[in-house]
Scaffold this motif. Structure first.
Motif, PDB file in Angstrom:
ATOM      1  N   ASP A 240       0.800  -1.215   0.000  1.00  0.00           N
ATOM      2  CA  ASP A 240       0.000   0.000   0.000  1.00  0.00           C
ATOM      3  C   ASP A 240       0.842   1.278   0.000  1.00  0.00           C
ATOM      4  N   GLY A 241       2.164   1.114  -0.113  1.00  0.00           N
ATOM      5  CA  GLY A 241       3.060   2.269  -0.128  1.00  0.00           C
ATOM      6  C   GLY A 241       3.429   2.774   1.245  1.00  0.00           C
ATOM      7  N   GLY A 242       2.916   2.090   2.292  1.00  0.00           N
ATOM      8  CA  GLY A 242       3.228   2.504   3.648  1.00  0.00           C
ATOM      9  C   GLY A 242       4.563   1.976   4.128  1.00  0.00           C
ATOM     10  N   LEU A 243       5.126   2.642   5.113  1.00  0.00           N
ATOM     11  CA  LEU A 243       6.409   2.245   5.679  1.00  0.00           C
ATOM     12  C   LEU A 243       6.203   1.095   6.656  1.00  0.00           C
ATOM     13  N   GLU A 244       6.877  -0.015   6.409  1.00  0.00           N
ATOM     14  CA  GLU A 244       6.754  -1.169   7.292  1.00  0.00           C
ATOM     15  C   GLU A 244       7.986  -1.377   8.157  1.00  0.00           C
ATOM     16  N   GLY A 245       9.110  -0.864   7.704  1.00  0.00           N
ATOM     17  CA  GLY A 245      10.324  -1.052   8.488  1.00  0.00           C
ATOM     18  C   GLY A 245      11.502  -0.344   7.856  1.00  0.00           C
ATOM     19  N   ILE A 246      12.667  -0.511   8.461  1.00  0.00           N
ATOM     20  CA  ILE A 246      13.890   0.091   7.944  1.00  0.00           C
ATOM     21  C   ILE A 246      15.052  -0.851   8.211  1.00  0.00           C
ATOM     22  N   ILE A 247      15.999  -0.879   7.294  1.00  0.00           N
ATOM     23  CA  ILE A 247      17.231  -1.656   7.455  1.00  0.00           C
ATOM     24  C   ILE A 247      18.407  -0.704   7.304  1.00  0.00           C
ATOM     25  N   THR A 248      19.261  -0.668   8.292  1.00  0.00           N
ATOM     26  CA  THR A 248      20.441   0.190   8.237  1.00  0.00           C
ATOM     27  C   THR A 248      21.659  -0.641   7.865  1.00  0.00           C
ATOM     28  N   ASP A 249      22.731   0.035   7.507  1.00  0.00           N
ATOM     29  CA  ASP A 249      23.959  -0.694   7.210  1.00  0.00           C
ATOM     30  C   ASP A 249      24.467  -1.432   8.444  1.00  0.00           C
ATOM     31  N   GLY A 250      24.142  -0.909   9.628  1.00  0.00           N
ATOM     32  CA  GLY A 250      24.497  -1.612  10.863  1.00  0.00           C
ATOM     33  C   GLY A 250      23.749  -2.923  10.991  1.00  0.00           C
ATOM     34  N   ASP A 251      22.467  -2.929  10.588  1.00  0.00           N
ATOM     35  CA  ASP A 251      21.692  -4.174  10.613  1.00  0.00           C
ATOM     36  C   ASP A 251      22.333  -5.215   9.703  1.00  0.00           C
ATOM     37  N   ASN A 268      12.179  -8.680   5.762  1.00  0.00           N
ATOM     38  CA  ASN A 268      11.344  -8.580   6.961  1.00  0.00           C
ATOM     39  C   ASN A 268      11.879  -9.389   8.131  1.00  0.00           C
ATOM     40  N   GLU A 269      12.898 -10.235   7.868  1.00  0.00           N
ATOM     41  CA  GLU A 269      13.551 -10.959   8.949  1.00  0.00           C
ATOM     42  C   GLU A 269      14.623 -10.100   9.620  1.00  0.00           C
ATOM     43  N   ILE A 270      15.091  -9.088   8.924  1.00  0.00           N
ATOM     44  CA  ILE A 270      16.205  -8.265   9.402  1.00  0.00           C
ATOM     45  C   ILE A 270      15.748  -6.871   9.843  1.00  0.00           C
ATOM     46  N   MET A 271      14.701  -6.383   9.208  1.00  0.00           N
ATOM     47  CA  MET A 271      14.311  -4.989   9.388  1.00  0.00           C
ATOM     48  C   MET A 271      13.848  -4.672  10.817  1.00  0.00           C
ATOM     49  N   THR A 272      13.946  -3.388  11.150  1.00  0.00           N
ATOM     50  CA  THR A 272      13.350  -2.875  12.375  1.00  0.00           C
ATOM     51  C   THR A 272      11.928  -2.449  12.042  1.00  0.00           C
ATOM     52  N   SER A 273      10.960  -3.107  12.663  1.00  0.00           N
ATOM     53  CA  SER A 273       9.570  -2.782  12.393  1.00  0.00           C
ATOM     54  C   SER A 273       9.172  -1.484  13.112  1.00  0.00           C
ATOM     55  N   SER A 274       8.188  -0.796  12.563  1.00  0.00           N
ATOM     56  CA  SER A 274       7.690   0.464  13.149  1.00  0.00           C
ATOM     57  C   SER A 274       8.833   1.401  13.521  1.00  0.00           C
ATOM     58  N   PRO A 275       9.656   1.783  12.545  1.00  0.00           N
ATOM     59  CA  PRO A 275      10.802   2.646  12.842  1.00  0.00           C
ATOM     60  C   PRO A 275      10.374   4.070  13.183  1.00  0.00           C
ATOM     61  N   LYS A 276      11.302   4.806  13.779  1.00  0.00           N
ATOM     62  CA  LYS A 276      11.062   6.220  14.025  1.00  0.00           C
ATOM     63  C   LYS A 276      10.909   6.914  12.681  1.00  0.00           C
ATOM     64  N   ARG A 277      10.096   7.961  12.636  1.00  0.00           N
ATOM     65  CA  ARG A 277       9.832   8.639  11.379  1.00  0.00           C
ATOM     66  C   ARG A 277       9.463  10.095  11.630  1.00  0.00           C
ATOM     67  N   THR A 278       9.415  10.863  10.556  1.00  0.00           N
ATOM     68  CA  THR A 278       8.925  12.235  10.618  1.00  0.00           C
ATOM     69  C   THR A 278       7.933  12.423   9.485  1.00  0.00           C
ATOM     70  N   HIS A 279       7.455  13.632   9.323  1.00  0.00           N
ATOM     71  CA  HIS A 279       6.413  13.863   8.326  1.00  0.00           C
ATOM     72  C   HIS A 279       6.778  15.025   7.411  1.00  0.00           C
ATOM     73  N   LEU A 280       6.207  15.014   6.235  1.00  0.00           N
ATOM     74  CA  LEU A 280       6.420  16.090   5.284  1.00  0.00           C
ATOM     75  C   LEU A 280       5.987  17.413   5.917  1.00  0.00           C
ATOM     76  N   GLY A 281       6.818  18.428   5.787  1.00  0.00           N
ATOM     77  CA  GLY A 281       6.523  19.728   6.380  1.00  0.00           C
ATOM     78  C   GLY A 281       7.203  19.963   7.712  1.00  0.00           C
ATOM     79  N   ALA A 282       7.779  18.916   8.298  1.00  0.00           N
ATOM     80  CA  ALA A 282       8.464  19.082   9.585  1.00  0.00           C
ATOM     81  C   ALA A 282       9.725  19.921   9.388  1.00  0.00           C
ATOM     82  N   LEU A 283      10.051  20.755  10.375  1.00  0.00           N
ATOM     83  CA  LEU A 283      11.276  21.545  10.306  1.00  0.00           C
ATOM     84  C   LEU A 283      12.489  20.621  10.361  1.00  0.00           C
ATOM     85  N   ALA A 284      13.501  20.955   9.562  1.00  0.00           N
ATOM     86  CA  ALA A 284      14.714  20.144   9.535  1.00  0.00           C
ATOM     87  C   ALA A 284      15.383  20.104  10.903  1.00  0.00           C
TER      88      ALA A 284
END
Length: 323
Positions: A240-251, A268-284
């Motif tokens: 659905d285009g939604g974010l399910e997880g993230i994999i870093t080079d450390g992972d 999905n065996e390696i990823m961090t589920s429900s990762p921290k995120r921000t939203h469009l429009g947030a200040l840098a």
């Protein structure tokens, strides 16, 4: 002078100037209010003029007024006599600074300012001066000593005028409702302005630059994507285009250290589920603070529940923003 004498003289100068500011503080009253009211009418521009040391103060005050929402410029009185009076209009307000009120270059342009029809405001230490008598509004500064050891060079008087002008500029900006977003619009190149206006949208990797893989992909695909996009992480995206997880080079390094088969294991065996995120429009700056607080190097950026991009701390710091 020895070290003790140098410090003593420095403290004496500061004490004299502090005394001047204290007297100015105590003297603020109806004249300050009247000049404030004139400024916030904003019929035209605010023009500030002075000769010599007061001229330098005029430049600084014009810059301060402009940066805080009152369009302003500094007019050199000598240049004014050679055509620059054409910069003044009948809707403008002119603040003329002269502690004696008799500066020759200032006195010579007073009648022309009146002929143009601009409102003339005097800031002076002499209520009986030519400048004070010609002005529509006058702020007479209290009597105080110059900090110069000869009692001649403008020191206390210029400090007092600078503080007085700052007080007017800040009070006017408060009356306008001038806020941090307004400040940011007027300071796009400075670090303060960047903190106030740059958003993750301006800095994030998006589209073909963003690193992403399907949640049903193999880890090897994530490794290729991280290597190609050089973001240090890859977002795992669902159907659905939604974010399910993230994999870093450390992972990935940890997976290799654990002898995982990178050609067979899925993301999905390696990823961090429900990762921290921000939203469009947030200040840098807010995204940078979040990364710093949570000890992470990047943040996926979402828009209406869908992945829109990824921003890294390097992107933000590289833009000149420091938390």
């Amino acid at each position: 002078m020895n070290a003790d004498e140098i410090i003593k003289e420095g403290k004496r100068v500061l004490e004299v100037e502090i005394e001047a500011l204290t007297r100015l503080h105590d003297a603020l009253g109806d004249d300050f209010v009247a000049i404030f009211d004139e400024i916030i009418k904003k019929r035209g521009k605010l023009v500030i003029t002075g000769m010599g040391k007061p001229g330098h103060i005029a430049k600084k005050l014009a810059a301060t007024f402009s940066s805080l929402g009152t369009p302003s410029f500094c007019l050199h009185p000598a240049e004014a006599m050679h055509g620059d009076l054409g910069m003044i209009g009948p809707e403008d307000t002119v603040i003329a600074i002269s502690y004696s009120g008799e500066s020759d270059e200032i006195v010579k342009i007073l009648s022309n300012i009146k002929l143009i029809g601009a409102t003339l405001v005097a800031i002076t230490g002499n209520a009986d001066s030519t400048l004070a008598k010609a002005a529509d509004l006058v702020q007479v500064l209290p009597k105080f000593d110059e900090a110069c050891n000869l009692g001649l060079a403008p020191t206390s008087s210029t400090t007092a005028v600078l503080a007085y002008g700052d007080a007017l500029a800040v009070a006017a900006s408060k009356e306008y409702g001038f806020n941090d977003a307004d400040f940011g619009r007027f300071h796009p190149a400075g670090s303060l302005g960047k903190r106030l206006i740059l958003r993750v949208d301006d800095l994030m990797a998006a589209g073909s630059r963003m690193a992403s893989v399907s949640s049903h992909g193999l880890l090897m695909e994530a490794i290729k994507e991280i290597s190609k996009k050089r973001l240090g992480a890859v977002c795992v995206v669902g159907k659905d285009g939604g974010l399910e997880g993230i994999i870093t080079d450390g992972d990935i390094r940890r997976a290799v250290a654990d002898h995982k088969d990178i050609y067979a294991v899925t993301v999905n065996e390696i990823m961090t589920s429900s990762p921290k995120r921000t939203h469009l429009g947030a200040l840098a700056i807010d995204a940078l603070v979040q990364m710093k607080d949570q000890n992470i190097n990047c943040l996926p950026v979402e828009r209406d529940g869908e992945l829109a991009g990824m921003v890294t701390w390097q992107d933000i710091v590289g833009a000149g923003i420091v938390a």
